[in-house]
Each structure stands twice: as C-alpha cells, then as structure tokens.
Design an enzyme around this catalytic site. Sequence first.
Site, mmCIF file in Angstrom:
data_model
loop_
_atom_site.group_PDB
_atom_site.id
_atom_site.type_symbol
_atom_site.label_atom_id
_atom_site.label_comp_id
_atom_site.label_asym_id
_atom_site.label_seq_id
_atom_site.Cartn_x
_atom_site.Cartn_y
_atom_site.Cartn_z
ATOM 1 C CB CYS A 147 -38.870 -52.975 -8.880
ATOM 2 S SG CYS A 147 -36.905 -53.572 -8.734
ATOM 3 C CG ASP A 204 -37.291 -53.461 -0.024
ATOM 4 O OD1 ASP A 204 -36.299 -54.123 0.013
ATOM 5 O OD2 ASP A 204 -38.106 -53.409 -0.736
ATOM 6 C CG HIS A 236 -37.752 -55.221 -3.068
ATOM 7 N ND1 HIS A 236 -37.852 -53.918 -3.123
ATOM 8 C CD2 HIS A 236 -37.308 -55.546 -4.417
ATOM 9 C CE1 HIS A 236 -37.724 -53.461 -4.529
ATOM 10 N NE2 HIS A 236 -37.289 -54.571 -5.128
#
Length: 270
Positions: A147, A204, A236
């Site tokens: 991330c 995502d 994600h």
Amino acid sequence: MTTNRQPGFAPAASPHASTTVHTPEEAISAGETSIPSQGDTLPAYYARPKHSDAPLPVIIVVQEIFGVHEHIRDICRRLALEGYLAVAPELYFRQGDPSDYDDVPSLFSGLVSKVPDAQVLADLDHVANWAARNGGDASRLLMTGFCWGGRITWLYAAHNPQLKAAVAWYGRLVGDKTLKMPKNPVDIAVDLSAPVLGLYGGQDTGIPLESVETMRHALRAANANAEIVVYPEAGHAFNADYRPSYHEESAKDGWQRMLAWFAQYGGKKG
C-alpha cells in the site's frame, strides 16, 4: 467472513477478518529494536531465524498506511521462516502514531500526508546500515512494501543503488505531486537501479488499471528490469489477510512470486 477488532492492529484498519494469519515464533527470534537515524531513534520490529551464524539476506519491510501493526510484524515473521533478516521501521514516528486514528481519511490527512518522502528514504538508508551491523549481509539487501509502502518501495529502488531487488504490493503509481511527495513511481522508472516486481489488483478502485498501464509504458520506455503482475479478481490490499479485502488465491501466488523474485536476484542463502 466474520469481522471484529483484534488487538495489535491499527484501529483505522477495522473491521478485521477471521482469515488473519498468526505466524508462530518457535523457530525465529523477533522483537522491537531502535535504529539511530538522522539524529533520532527510529523504532523498528525485526525477525530472523534462530541459530543462524552466517550473515543473512536482508528484507526491509515497508509498512502499509496503518504503520507497523500486527500484520506487518507477521510479514516479518513469515520472512524470517524463509531465512531472511526482516526489519520493519516505524516510518511515521516523527509525525505521530497511526494507532491514534480511527478511520483512513483522518489517518491520511492527520498523519500520512505530513511525512516527507525524503525523510522516509533517508531513514531507510539507516535501516539498511543497521541491518548490515546486526547480522545482515549488506550485499543481499532487498525490500518489499504494501500500500503506502508499495509506493515507497518503487521510490527506494531508484534511490539506493545497493538494493538488489524489490517487490511492491499495490503501491500508488501516479498522482498529484507535493513538496513532501515530489515524485511518483512513474516519474522514476528511468532511474530504477534494482529489479522491481509490482503486484496489483484488477479490482483496485484506488489504483485503476489505466495507471498500471501508464507505469508499464514508462518501464518499457526506460528499458527497466521490472515486471507488473495484475490479479484480475483482486482488489486493493489483497494480501491483507486481516481485512475483508483479502483474496487468498492472489495473495498466495503473489507471495510465491515475491520469494522467487528475491531468490532470482541473490536474496537467498547459499
């Protein structure tokens, strides 16, 4: 999938999922440490295999937006079982504590957006130096990040020529530039000095496939040693087993690809 709030995880990362992986520590040594960096004391978590005398290949694990909470610590333990010295530094520590925030928008605006890339990259240099002095092999320096840390991983692969390989999990590739974040991964494709594997989710919503294709074009134009894998059914944070976003099939495949990438570029012992 049942969800709840589990101890050791960042509050802003809730709800938490029943798929959370907990890696046992019997075969490893793990704990908290402190690393001198830029006149401060940088907190970090490390894990390494027990009873290993030879210098170990090093993997710096770069945190998610949620900081070095239980998931990132468990990632370190998993890597220790694979024969690595894994270390995850608390890269927000000068600006604040992510556990003080209950939701992602306030966490980002109140803390994450205030952390300069230049500060982070310099801290990571000191982490690499610490690892080399504490049982790590400086000639086998590797990095992975998730991330927020995925974006940082791309940037560090263009920052430190001693890095041997990197794996970036769903890190943002394009976006607005600021004084604290003057470049994005797409801007540094031409400067990569280490092979980078990018792992992304086709679902995502925060990192659209268009931006992934933009990065691929930049990498090809730069003739960079890099590869991006997109998992069509994953969103994600598909490796975050403690969250509802976890996509087991994609996560397990990505993990094996990561280990193979590190082994290919000299990360394993022997």
